[in-house]
Design a protein around this motif. Structure first.
Motif, short mmCIF file in Angstrom:
data_model
loop_
_atom_site.label_atom_id
_atom_site.label_comp_id
_atom_site.label_asym_id
_atom_site.label_seq_id
_atom_site.Cartn_x
_atom_site.Cartn_y
_atom_site.Cartn_z
N LEU A 23 -0.98 54.48 -33.61
CA LEU A 23 -0.82 54.13 -32.20
C LEU A 23 -1.32 55.22 -31.27
O LEU A 23 -1.13 56.40 -31.53
CB LEU A 23 0.65 53.84 -31.88
CG LEU A 23 1.36 52.78 -32.69
CD1 LEU A 23 2.78 52.60 -32.18
CD2 LEU A 23 0.62 51.46 -32.66
N ASP A 27 -0.23 52.41 -26.65
CA ASP A 27 0.15 51.38 -27.62
C ASP A 27 1.63 51.49 -27.95
O ASP A 27 2.35 50.49 -28.03
CB ASP A 27 -0.66 51.53 -28.91
CG ASP A 27 -2.15 51.44 -28.71
OD1 ASP A 27 -2.59 50.76 -27.77
OD2 ASP A 27 -2.90 52.05 -29.50
N VAL A 45 0.68 44.95 -33.50
CA VAL A 45 0.44 45.98 -32.49
C VAL A 45 -0.51 45.45 -31.42
O VAL A 45 -1.62 45.01 -31.73
CB VAL A 45 -0.16 47.25 -33.13
CG1 VAL A 45 -0.45 48.30 -32.05
CG2 VAL A 45 0.79 47.82 -34.17
N ARG A 46 -0.05 45.52 -30.16
CA ARG A 46 -0.91 45.14 -29.04
C ARG A 46 -1.62 46.40 -28.55
O ARG A 46 -0.98 47.32 -28.05
CB ARG A 46 -0.09 44.50 -27.91
CG ARG A 46 0.50 43.15 -28.25
CD ARG A 46 1.18 42.54 -27.04
NE ARG A 46 2.33 43.35 -26.65
CZ ARG A 46 3.55 43.17 -27.16
NH1 ARG A 46 3.76 42.23 -28.06
NH2 ARG A 46 4.56 43.92 -26.75
N ARG A 47 -2.93 46.42 -28.70
CA ARG A 47 -3.69 47.60 -28.32
C ARG A 47 -4.57 47.29 -27.11
O ARG A 47 -5.33 46.33 -27.13
CB ARG A 47 -4.58 48.07 -29.48
CG ARG A 47 -3.83 48.36 -30.77
CD ARG A 47 -4.76 48.93 -31.82
NE ARG A 47 -4.16 49.00 -33.13
CZ ARG A 47 -3.39 50.00 -33.56
NH1 ARG A 47 -3.15 51.00 -32.75
NH2 ARG A 47 -2.87 49.99 -34.78
N LYS A 48 -4.48 48.13 -26.10
CA LYS A 48 -5.35 47.99 -24.94
C LYS A 48 -6.73 48.50 -25.29
O LYS A 48 -6.88 49.56 -25.90
CB LYS A 48 -4.79 48.77 -23.77
CG LYS A 48 -3.48 48.21 -23.24
CD LYS A 48 -3.00 48.98 -22.04
CE LYS A 48 -1.71 48.40 -21.51
NZ LYS A 48 -1.22 49.15 -20.34
#
Length: 205
Positions: A23, A27, A45-48
């Motif tokens: 991360l 994140d 995992v939501r990653r920008k």
């Protein structure tokens, strides 16, 4: 590093999450307990995206270290990382979940369930997406800063190197050394194989 962070649960949890889930601070700040899929041993995992708008979701295998450390949190909801201790800090549900609670139970009962006043619930729902995003950005900045201080205290700091990203790179290095295909490592990190191979991961077979 974890031994040095023993008196800072917020930073210690952040170190473990960044190290074993690859991360970035942003994140980690966006990670919620609902993202832990315990039965499948996966973390969504939501990653920008750094160069593009939007968010990409990448499933990461839940390693034993993560499963053991956070086993007591199974079934919880809300943000994984919050400022302060859990006993003194309200863990708010998402705006959509909060609105659903209010629609179902009303402001008073929702407040009682969360341990806050009904006015606090109303004010929370009135917050704009930008205000909420700034709140999470503050968590990310605090995590990065505190891990930096702990890294220096542990005598592991290298000038010009961001400690949080060292944890992320360690994830890649260890997986590649163990023979995990680059495509899988890249997918879990939310990057392309080309980006992975351009980085300083000299363990790629």
């Amino acid at each position: 590093l974890l031994a040095t962070a023993a008196r800072d649960p917020f930073a210690a949890d952040g170190i473990v999450l960044c190290r074993y889930l690859a991360l970035r601070p942003a994140d980690a700040a966006e990670l919620r307990w609902e993202d832990f899929k315990w039965d499948a041993l996966l973390v969504q995992v939501r990653r920008k995206k750094t160069r593009h708008t939007g968010v990409e979701v990448s499933p990461v295998e839940m390693p034993p270290v993560i499963a053991e450390r956070f086993a007591s949190r199974r079934g919880e909801t809300g943000w994984c990382l919050t400022h302060g201790r859990r006993s003194t800090k309200i863990v708010w549900p998402s705006q959509a979940e909060l609105k659903a609670m209010v629609d179902r139970d009303g402001y008073v009962k929702t407040g009682e369930a969360l341990g806050v006043s009904n006015n606090a619930v109303k004010k929370r729902l009135q917050r704009t997406p930008t205000e909420l995003q700034l709140e999470r950005s503050g968590v990310a900045e605090s995590l990065s800063s505190r891990i930096g201080r702990i890294t220096k205290k542990a005598g592991l700091y290298e000038k010009g190197v961001q400690p949080c990203y060292v944890l992320r790179h360690t994830f890649a290095s260890e997986n590649l050394r163990q023979g995990v295909p680059p495509a899988i490592v890249a997918k879990e990190m939310g990057i392309s194989v080309d980006t992975l191979m351009k980085s300083d991961f000299d363990m790629i077979p």
